[in-house]
Write a protein that holds these residues in place. Structure first.
Motif, short mmCIF file in Angstrom:
data_model
loop_
_atom_site.label_atom_id
_atom_site.label_comp_id
_atom_site.label_asym_id
_atom_site.label_seq_id
_atom_site.Cartn_x
_atom_site.Cartn_y
_atom_site.Cartn_z
N ASP A 11 0.83 -1.21 0.00
CA ASP A 11 0.00 0.00 0.00
C ASP A 11 0.86 1.26 0.00
OD1 ASP A 11 -2.34 -1.47 -0.06
OD2 ASP A 11 -2.64 -1.36 2.11
N LEU A 12 1.95 1.24 0.75
CA LEU A 12 2.86 2.38 0.77
C LEU A 12 3.49 2.60 -0.61
CD1 LEU A 12 4.53 4.58 2.24
CD2 LEU A 12 6.19 2.77 2.76
N LEU A 13 3.94 1.54 -1.24
CA LEU A 13 4.53 1.65 -2.58
C LEU A 13 3.51 2.20 -3.58
CD1 LEU A 13 6.50 -1.72 -2.72
CD2 LEU A 13 7.45 0.57 -2.36
N ARG A 14 2.30 1.69 -3.52
CA ARG A 14 1.24 2.16 -4.42
C ARG A 14 0.94 3.63 -4.17
NH1 ARG A 14 -3.88 -1.38 -4.09
NH2 ARG A 14 -3.93 -0.39 -2.06
N SER A 15 0.92 4.04 -2.92
CA SER A 15 0.68 5.43 -2.56
C SER A 15 1.77 6.36 -3.11
CB SER A 15 0.59 5.55 -1.04
OG SER A 15 0.59 6.87 -0.64
N ILE A 16 3.01 5.93 -3.01
CA ILE A 16 4.13 6.72 -3.54
C ILE A 16 3.99 6.91 -5.04
CG2 ILE A 16 6.63 6.69 -3.97
CD1 ILE A 16 6.87 5.30 -1.18
N VAL A 17 3.61 5.85 -5.73
CA VAL A 17 3.45 5.92 -7.19
C VAL A 17 2.31 6.86 -7.56
CG1 VAL A 17 2.76 4.57 -9.21
CG2 VAL A 17 4.45 3.65 -7.63
N VAL A 18 1.19 6.72 -6.89
CA VAL A 18 0.01 7.51 -7.24
C VAL A 18 0.14 8.97 -6.81
CG1 VAL A 18 -2.46 7.81 -6.74
CG2 VAL A 18 -1.56 5.54 -7.23
N ASN A 19 0.54 9.20 -5.58
CA ASN A 19 0.53 10.56 -5.04
C ASN A 19 1.76 11.39 -5.40
OD1 ASN A 19 -1.95 10.09 -3.75
ND2 ASN A 19 -0.93 9.17 -2.02
N HIS A 20 2.87 10.75 -5.65
CA HIS A 20 4.10 11.48 -5.93
C HIS A 20 4.65 11.23 -7.32
CE1 HIS A 20 4.20 12.73 -1.77
NE2 HIS A 20 4.00 11.47 -1.41
N GLU A 21 3.90 10.44 -8.12
CA GLU A 21 4.29 10.14 -9.50
C GLU A 21 5.74 9.68 -9.60
OE1 GLU A 21 3.22 13.47 -11.94
OE2 GLU A 21 1.10 13.33 -11.39
N LYS A 22 6.11 8.75 -8.75
CA LYS A 22 7.47 8.20 -8.73
C LYS A 22 7.47 6.78 -9.29
CE LYS A 22 9.32 11.72 -6.76
NZ LYS A 22 10.26 12.56 -7.46
N GLN A 23 8.58 6.41 -9.85
CA GLN A 23 8.77 5.05 -10.34
C GLN A 23 9.53 4.26 -9.28
OE1 GLN A 23 11.60 4.65 -13.57
NE2 GLN A 23 10.51 2.87 -14.35
N ILE A 24 9.11 3.01 -9.06
CA ILE A 24 9.77 2.16 -8.08
C ILE A 24 10.23 0.89 -8.79
CG2 ILE A 24 9.47 0.77 -6.00
CD1 ILE A 24 7.35 2.85 -5.14
N ILE A 25 11.48 0.55 -8.58
CA ILE A 25 12.03 -0.70 -9.10
C ILE A 25 12.31 -1.58 -7.90
CG2 ILE A 25 13.90 -1.78 -10.37
CD1 ILE A 25 14.15 0.89 -11.92
N LEU A 26 11.75 -2.77 -7.91
CA LEU A 26 11.81 -3.64 -6.76
C LEU A 26 12.22 -5.04 -7.20
CD1 LEU A 26 11.02 -3.91 -3.70
CD2 LEU A 26 8.80 -4.66 -4.53
N SER A 27 13.09 -5.64 -6.45
CA SER A 27 13.52 -7.01 -6.72
C SER A 27 13.24 -7.85 -5.48
CB SER A 27 15.02 -7.02 -7.04
OG SER A 27 15.48 -8.33 -7.19
N THR A 28 12.69 -9.05 -5.69
CA THR A 28 12.39 -9.93 -4.57
C THR A 28 12.61 -11.39 -4.97
OG1 THR A 28 10.74 -10.59 -2.94
CG2 THR A 28 9.92 -10.06 -5.12
N HIS A 29 12.93 -12.19 -3.99
CA HIS A 29 13.02 -13.63 -4.22
C HIS A 29 11.76 -14.33 -3.75
CE1 HIS A 29 13.94 -13.24 0.02
NE2 HIS A 29 13.61 -14.52 0.15
N ASP A 30 10.85 -13.60 -3.13
CA ASP A 30 9.63 -14.15 -2.54
C ASP A 30 8.50 -14.16 -3.58
OD1 ASP A 30 7.29 -14.66 -1.11
OD2 ASP A 30 8.02 -13.60 0.66
N GLU A 31 8.15 -15.35 -4.05
CA GLU A 31 7.13 -15.49 -5.09
C GLU A 31 5.76 -15.02 -4.61
OE1 GLU A 31 5.48 -18.84 -8.23
OE2 GLU A 31 7.11 -19.35 -6.87
N ASN A 32 5.43 -15.26 -3.35
CA ASN A 32 4.14 -14.81 -2.82
C ASN A 32 4.05 -13.28 -2.82
OD1 ASN A 32 3.15 -17.41 -2.35
ND2 ASN A 32 4.15 -17.50 -0.35
N PHE A 33 5.14 -12.62 -2.44
CA PHE A 33 5.18 -11.16 -2.46
C PHE A 33 5.01 -10.65 -3.89
CE2 PHE A 33 7.83 -7.16 -2.17
CZ PHE A 33 6.89 -6.43 -1.45
N HIS A 34 5.68 -11.28 -4.82
CA HIS A 34 5.58 -10.93 -6.24
C HIS A 34 4.12 -11.04 -6.69
CE1 HIS A 34 7.10 -11.61 -10.60
NE2 HIS A 34 5.83 -11.33 -10.61
#
Length: 61
Positions: A11-34
């Motif tokens: 939710d925080l990541l989505r809020s940053i994208v929507v409210n601040h028009e920022k791009q986020i690049i994220l890498s994870t090894h957790d398939e459930n999180f993905h």
């Protein structure tokens, strides 16, 4: 992270994208999180892109 913190982080990541028009690049090894990211930040509503790697440097098609 436990379930509530995972959902809050997404939710925080989505809020940053929507409210601040920022791009986020994220890498994870957790398939459930993905998979949760794909559900909560879908490509049809956001300009999100999701990639999976088959092996080192090879993108899964």
């Amino acid at each position: 992270m436990d379930s509530i913190n995972i959902l809050s982080t997404i939710d925080l990541l989505r809020s940053i994208v929507v409210n601040h028009e920022k791009q986020i690049i994220l890498s994870t090894h957790d398939e459930n999180f993905h998979n949760l990211l794909k559900k909560k930040i879908p490509s049809v509503l956001f300009e999100s892109k999701f990639m999976e790697l088959e092996t080192f440097g090879k993108v899964k098609v």
